[in-house]
Design a protein around this motif. Structure first.
Motif, mmCIF file in Angstrom:
data_model
loop_
_atom_site.group_PDB
_atom_site.id
_atom_site.type_symbol
_atom_site.label_atom_id
_atom_site.label_comp_id
_atom_site.label_asym_id
_atom_site.label_seq_id
_atom_site.Cartn_x
_atom_site.Cartn_y
_atom_site.Cartn_z
ATOM 1 N N ASP A 1 -3.270 2.225 -3.703
ATOM 2 C CA ASP A 1 -3.592 3.338 -2.814
ATOM 3 C C ASP A 1 -4.641 3.075 -1.738
ATOM 4 O OD1 ASP A 1 -1.743 5.079 -3.998
ATOM 5 O OD2 ASP A 1 -3.153 5.614 -5.574
ATOM 6 N N SER A 2 -5.271 1.898 -1.735
ATOM 7 C CA SER A 2 -6.322 1.683 -0.734
ATOM 8 C C SER A 2 -6.528 0.196 -0.463
ATOM 9 C CB SER A 2 -7.648 2.277 -1.233
ATOM 10 O OG SER A 2 -8.138 1.527 -2.335
ATOM 11 N N ASP A 3 -7.218 -0.086 0.644
ATOM 12 C CA ASP A 3 -7.572 -1.462 0.976
ATOM 13 C C ASP A 3 -8.398 -2.083 -0.151
ATOM 14 O OD1 ASP A 3 -6.337 -1.516 3.526
ATOM 15 O OD2 ASP A 3 -8.110 -0.645 4.475
ATOM 16 N N GLN A 4 -9.356 -1.340 -0.675
ATOM 17 C CA GLN A 4 -10.221 -1.882 -1.722
ATOM 18 C C GLN A 4 -9.430 -2.216 -2.990
ATOM 19 O OE1 GLN A 4 -13.526 -2.788 -1.245
ATOM 20 N NE2 GLN A 4 -13.050 -3.877 -3.127
ATOM 21 N N THR B 1 -0.103 4.471 3.376
ATOM 22 C CA THR B 1 -1.285 4.420 4.232
ATOM 23 C C THR B 1 -0.889 4.045 5.660
ATOM 24 O OG1 THR B 1 -1.726 2.071 3.819
ATOM 25 C CG2 THR B 1 -2.727 3.664 2.294
ATOM 26 N N GLN C 1 0.852 -1.190 0.000
ATOM 27 C CA GLN C 1 0.000 0.000 0.000
ATOM 28 C C GLN C 1 0.889 1.242 0.000
ATOM 29 O OE1 GLN C 1 -3.585 0.394 2.125
ATOM 30 N NE2 GLN C 1 -3.939 -1.795 2.274
ATOM 31 N N LYS D 1 -11.790 -4.493 6.852
ATOM 32 C CA LYS D 1 -12.227 -4.382 5.463
ATOM 33 C C LYS D 1 -12.264 -5.718 4.717
ATOM 34 C CE LYS D 1 -12.155 0.184 5.693
ATOM 35 N NZ LYS D 1 -11.163 1.078 5.221
ATOM 36 N N ILE E 1 -4.395 -5.649 4.245
ATOM 37 C CA ILE E 1 -5.434 -4.639 4.391
ATOM 38 C C ILE E 1 -5.794 -4.499 5.869
ATOM 39 C CG2 ILE E 1 -6.417 -5.017 2.098
ATOM 40 C CD1 ILE E 1 -8.617 -6.712 3.441
#
Length: 135
Positions: free
Chosen positions: A101-104, A63, A60, A124, A120
């Protein structure tokens, strides 16, 4: 004075109450790996899962989850990780994991790639991925 000390203790508790980090793989992957193997994957020392399948780690990008993962699993700060990979890239001895850039984004990548591994915030986690460890 007591209120100040209590506020300090409570703030320390809230920092340590950060959600767990979940290490995830594609549900079709049957590998089992421990913290040492995960660390080696993220340091570029292991290029495959225990079953011989090539591994594609994803990181990631800046973050809080990345900071927590680097601290708890890799045992280095994010700046130490960046310096480590800069040296390996400069000397031609390695390529760092891709960054999302994100967990998703990590969930989507891991769900779409059988050889992927990522991490993550454990809050989530979805049924699109399989959790192999939490820290």
């Amino acid at each position: 004075m007591k209120k100040l000390m209590l506020a300090g203790v409570l703030s320390l508790c809230s920092v340590s109450a950060f959600a767990e980090v979940a290490v995830i793989i594609n549900p079709s992957n049957t590998s089992t790996i421990d913290i040492d193997a995960i660390k080696k994957i993220y340091l570029g020392k292991n290029k495959s899962f225990d079953n011989g399948t090539k591994v594609s780690p994803v990181d990631q990008n800046g973050t809080a989850v990345a900071d927590e993962f680097n601290d708890k699993v890799v045992g280095k700060s994010s700046s130490q990780i960046n310096a480590y990979w800069s040296k390996l890239v400069f000397t031609g001895k390695g390529t760092p994991p891709g960054k999302l850039d994100s967990d998703q984004a990590v969930i989507d990548f891991v769900a779409a790639n059988k050889d992927a591994i990522g991490y993550i915030d454990s809050a989530k986690v979805s049924d699109k991925v399989k959790v192999i460890a939490t820290f």
